[in-house]
Write a protein that holds these residues in place. Structure first.
Motif, PDB file in Angstrom:
ATOM      1  N   UNK A  70      -2.477   2.052 -14.779  1.00  0.00           N
ATOM      2  CA  UNK A  70      -3.641   2.534 -14.233  1.00  0.00           C
ATOM      3  C   UNK A  70      -4.350   2.050 -12.902  1.00  0.00           C
ATOM      4  N   UNK A  71      -4.769   3.156 -12.180  1.00  0.00           N
ATOM      5  CA  UNK A  71      -5.295   2.706 -10.707  1.00  0.00           C
ATOM      6  C   UNK A  71      -6.562   1.674 -10.891  1.00  0.00           C
ATOM      7  N   UNK A  72      -6.610   0.755 -10.431  1.00  0.00           N
ATOM      8  CA  UNK A  72      -7.898  -0.172 -10.636  1.00  0.00           C
ATOM      9  C   UNK A  72      -9.202   0.479 -10.047  1.00  0.00           C
ATOM     10  N   UNK A  73     -10.414   0.172 -10.315  1.00  0.00           N
ATOM     11  CA  UNK A  73     -11.488   0.714  -9.923  1.00  0.00           C
ATOM     12  C   UNK A  73     -11.679   0.640  -8.608  1.00  0.00           C
ATOM     13  N   UNK A  74     -10.931  -0.739  -8.091  1.00  0.00           N
ATOM     14  CA  UNK A  74     -11.244  -1.189  -6.698  1.00  0.00           C
ATOM     15  C   UNK A  74     -10.517  -0.096  -5.619  1.00  0.00           C
ATOM     16  N   UNK A  75      -9.278   0.578  -6.082  1.00  0.00           N
ATOM     17  CA  UNK A  75      -8.555   1.372  -5.370  1.00  0.00           C
ATOM     18  C   UNK A  75      -9.028   2.716  -5.329  1.00  0.00           C
ATOM     19  N   UNK A  76      -9.859   3.172  -6.344  1.00  0.00           N
ATOM     20  CA  UNK A  76     -10.412   4.248  -6.527  1.00  0.00           C
ATOM     21  C   UNK A  76     -11.829   4.332  -5.479  1.00  0.00           C
ATOM     22  N   UNK A  77     -12.541   3.332  -5.398  1.00  0.00           N
ATOM     23  CA  UNK A  77     -13.562   3.173  -4.351  1.00  0.00           C
ATOM     24  C   UNK A  77     -12.967   3.234  -3.190  1.00  0.00           C
ATOM     25  N   UNK A  78     -11.993   2.580  -2.754  1.00  0.00           N
ATOM     26  CA  UNK A  78     -11.369   2.469  -1.171  1.00  0.00           C
ATOM     27  C   UNK A  78     -10.891   4.073  -0.926  1.00  0.00           C
ATOM     28  N   UNK A 434      21.442   7.778  -6.028  1.00  0.00           N
ATOM     29  CA  UNK A 434      22.138   6.598  -5.269  1.00  0.00           C
ATOM     30  C   UNK A 434      21.068   5.429  -4.974  1.00  0.00           C
ATOM     31  N   UNK A 435      20.814   4.782  -5.797  1.00  0.00           N
ATOM     32  CA  UNK A 435      20.042   3.368  -5.314  1.00  0.00           C
ATOM     33  C   UNK A 435      18.657   4.007  -5.074  1.00  0.00           C
ATOM     34  N   UNK A 436      18.067   4.881  -5.744  1.00  0.00           N
ATOM     35  CA  UNK A 436      16.767   5.626  -5.477  1.00  0.00           C
ATOM     36  C   UNK A 436      15.759   4.600  -5.690  1.00  0.00           C
ATOM     37  N   UNK A 437      14.756   4.456  -4.772  1.00  0.00           N
ATOM     38  CA  UNK A 437      13.334   3.741  -5.324  1.00  0.00           C
ATOM     39  C   UNK A 437      12.148   4.682  -4.759  1.00  0.00           C
ATOM     40  N   UNK A 438      11.275   4.754  -5.602  1.00  0.00           N
ATOM     41  CA  UNK A 438      10.250   5.862  -5.457  1.00  0.00           C
ATOM     42  C   UNK A 438       8.807   5.420  -5.789  1.00  0.00           C
ATOM     43  N   UNK A 439       7.831   5.390  -4.958  1.00  0.00           N
ATOM     44  CA  UNK A 439       6.516   5.185  -5.548  1.00  0.00           C
ATOM     45  C   UNK A 439       5.647   6.273  -5.094  1.00  0.00           C
ATOM     46  N   UNK A 440       4.587   6.704  -5.910  1.00  0.00           N
ATOM     47  CA  UNK A 440       3.688   7.867  -5.385  1.00  0.00           C
ATOM     48  C   UNK A 440       2.733   7.529  -4.339  1.00  0.00           C
ATOM     49  N   UNK A 441       2.661   8.591  -3.441  1.00  0.00           N
ATOM     50  CA  UNK A 441       1.891   8.177  -2.297  1.00  0.00           C
ATOM     51  C   UNK A 441       0.465   7.682  -2.667  1.00  0.00           C
ATOM     52  N   UNK A 442      -0.018   8.055  -3.870  1.00  0.00           N
ATOM     53  CA  UNK A 442      -1.443   7.565  -4.096  1.00  0.00           C
ATOM     54  C   UNK A 442      -1.405   6.137  -4.504  1.00  0.00           C
ATOM     55  N   UNK A 443      -0.264   5.681  -5.141  1.00  0.00           N
ATOM     56  CA  UNK A 443      -0.196   4.391  -5.695  1.00  0.00           C
ATOM     57  C   UNK A 443       1.035   3.598  -5.122  1.00  0.00           C
ATOM     58  N   UNK A 444       0.935   3.266  -3.836  1.00  0.00           N
ATOM     59  CA  UNK A 444       2.293   3.081  -3.197  1.00  0.00           C
ATOM     60  C   UNK A 444       2.655   1.509  -3.790  1.00  0.00           C
ATOM     61  N   UNK A 445       1.610   0.866  -4.476  1.00  0.00           N
ATOM     62  CA  UNK A 445       2.129  -0.580  -5.190  1.00  0.00           C
ATOM     63  C   UNK A 445       2.746  -0.515  -6.437  1.00  0.00           C
TER      64      UNK A 445
END
Length: 604
Positions: A70-78, A434-445
């Motif tokens: 879950x996205x932290x509150x600080x990220x939402x505020x940013x 093939x060796x796929x790595x993915x993060x959603x743009x809203x939460x790259x971390x």
């Protein structure tokens, strides 16, 4: 045909699955099955043949699903602060004005007609004070001569008023028609831009805000291009003509009357810029409240289920409180400005009356000419007040138009038009991650997939099992190219899907998602929804697909059968019925890839 079939696996650990079935022999859906016993309770990739033939299961296919957090509150505020920073205003650029002219250009004839009618009505308005002045002076003539003059002036003014009335009808008809055409064109282009955007755009933008831009902002811009500008032109003509006629009547009094105009001009510029800022803030707050209301209303069942009606009313009240505060500031600014304008105009009028009175006493002016002068002064004062308001409205429209044009010219990261990318002659069904790595743009971390490998061959049935948030639906999103991978490669028949035409690719993928979405249309229209333009589908084919999806029987139980309207999001149907209609839609499309993602999909 390649099929993904997903269902929830009964387990105390909460594992779920995505079953992948690869088959290029065009078998019916009834051949596809997945039972809990055929799937393990451990996260992994499984394979099973629909014909009970052995198929390849790559034991070296590694996967590392990391659970989303879950996205932290600080990220939402940013993110909120970032959105607020995007509201920063810029001065209206020539590019925006050029785009507005381009939007209005097709209606040149209508707008020209409106301008011509405006010129006629404005000319009549400028003649009126002279006529009134003549009437006043006529009263000092002998009775017989005065009577004849009064009749002549009365008939003349009556005829002019009739012409002016006809001109007003023509002006409003032409301008209103032009305005509606401009609104239609703007809304079409803006909606077309929405439809061309990638999924990431909608992830980052609230639906209510987009709807608000499509309705309120477009109307503001259209009204400004047509009615406001035309009204401003009328005020400009009357002000210019009035000043010329004032100079003709008395140059000295004209100097007194227009002495306040430089101050009004400076005040109008300052006011216009301030109003632009306030108007943009007001419209943004309105968009936020609209987005909030739309989301809550569309999810009213969830609100009702948790008895959150009072809480949501309070939340909405907080939203509209911001709208109220912005609107109140806008009203105060307008009140202060127009109060200052009226005060200045009235003081100028008092000075004109005093000096004009002395001129009448000295014989330099007649009473009739002083009356005409006063009327022209009023006309000019009102015209300049209107021009100030027009300037404020134009600045307000600039704020709206900047956002509209920004959305209209937004470039999607993944193009959807058919002239972008390659189209294969046919799809065989070899899919490789093939060796796929993915993060959603809203939460790259947060990495949803990391070094994920998967090989699916024609004829395979593959089930992907994992905890909620482990990336099962993400695999389907990447295959459908809603997003592009951060690293690695996804290929279909050896072709990198990033080089394929995304729209063409999606026509070969049928999806029954966890929450099937239907539209407020008839059942038949919903089933036909995925059929490409130009492809004819008979009612017999629809019924055959419905029978395969096991929904024909309950459809025919409705009084209107396939012509039954199912309401917004298909809420006139049960969850299972919606999913079967969605499945029927995919079967009718006859895609090479069919994905049934979790929920009750496995029951079909």
């Amino acid at each position: 045909m390649l099929r993904f079939v997903g269902r929830k696996i009964p387990s105390s650990k909460g594992f779920q699955s995505l079953l992948i079935n690869s088959n290029n022999n065009n078998n019916t859906l009834s051949s596809v099955c997945c039972t809990p016993s055929s799937l393990s309770h451990n996260s992994g990739v499984y394979s099973k043949s629909i014909f009970n033939k052995p198929v390849l299961l790559e034991n070296n296919s590694s996967r590392n699903f990391t659970s989303t957090t879950v996205k932290r509150a600080e990220s939402v505020e940013k993110e909120i602060k970032k959105d607020e920073e995007n509201v920063k205003l810029t001065k209206p650029s020539l590019s925006v004005i050029k785009k507005l002219i381009e939007i209005a250009k097709p209606e040149t004839k209508l707008l020209a007609t409106g301008m011509a009618c405006l010129a006629v009505s404005a000319a009549v308005s400028l003649i009126l004070p002279i006529g009134v002045g003549r009437l006043v002076d006529t009263l000092a003539l002998p009775p017989e001569q005065a009577t004849e003059q009064l009749k002549l002036i009365g008939y003349g003014l009556s005829g002019l008023f009739a012409v002016s009335a006809a001109a007003v009808i023509g002006r409003y008809t032409a301008v209103q028609t032009a305005g509606q055409k401009i609104q239609k064109r703007l809304r079409k282009r803006l909606f077309d831009s929405y439809m061309r955007q990638d999924v990431q755009f909608f992830d980052n933008t609230k639906t209510g805000e987009l709807v608000n831009r499509l309705s309120t902002d477009v109307e503001v811009v259209s009204e400004t291009i047509t009615h406001t500008i035309i009204s401003g032109m009328r005020s400009l003509v009357e002000a210019s003509g009035g000043i010329i006629l004032l100079c003709f009547l008395s140059f000295k009094l004209t100097g007194v009357a227009v002495s306040i105009f430089p101050l009004l001009g400076i005040g109008a510029v300052v006011y216009g810029r301030y109003v632009k800022k306030l108007s943009k803030s007001y419209l943004d707050e309105l968009a936020k409240s609209t987005a909030f209301a739309q989301e809550r209303i569309s999810n009213i069942r969830t609100v009702r289920l948790f008895s959150a009606e009072k809480k949501e009313v309070k939340n909405y009240e907080d939203k509209i409180e911001h709208v109220f505060n912005s609107g109140r500031q806008l009203g105060i600014a307008r009140g202060v400005f127009y109060s200052a304008v009226n005060f200045g105009a009235n003081m100028s009028m008092i000075a004109v009356l005093a000096l004009g009175g002395f001129d009448v006493i000295s014989g330099a002016l007649t009473v009739g000419k002083l009356t005409s002068f006063l009327l022209y002064s009023i006309y000019v004062g009102i015209s300049f007040t209107n021009l100030s308001q027009v300037y404020g409205d134009v600045m307000k429209a600039m704020g709206s138009s900047e956002r509209i044009f920004e959305l209209m010219h937004q470039k999607p990261l993944i193009e959807v038009s058919r002239d972008h990318g390659k189209q294969l002659d046919k799809i065989i069904g070899n899919i490789v991650f093939n060796d796929v790595t993915f993060s959603y743009p809203q939460r790259k971390e947060v990495q949803v997939l990391k070094n994920f490998n998967l090989n699916i061959k024609p004829g395979d049935v593959v089930a992907i099992v994992g905890m909620s948030g482990s990336g099962k639906s993400t695999i389907l999103s990447l295959l459908s190219r809603f997003y592009d991978v951060d690293n690695g490669l996804i290929t279909i028949d050896g072709e990198d899907i990033r080089g394929l035409d995304a729209t063409w690719l999606r026509t070969h993928i049928g999806v029954v998602s966890q929450e099937p979405v239907l539209f407020d249309m008839t059942i038949e229209e919903n089933i036909r929804y995925g059929i490409p333009e130009g492809v004819e589908v008979t009612m017999e084919q629809i019924i055959e697909a419905a029978k395969k999806a096991n929904c024909h029987e309950f459809i025919m139980s409705f009084p209107d059968g396939y012509n039954t309207r199912i309401g917004e999001k298909g809420m006139g149907l049960s969850g299972g019925q919606r999913q079967r209609i969605s499945l029927c839609r995919s079967i009718l499309l006859n895609p090479k890839i069919l994905a049934l993602d979790e929920a009750t999909s496995g029951k079909f």
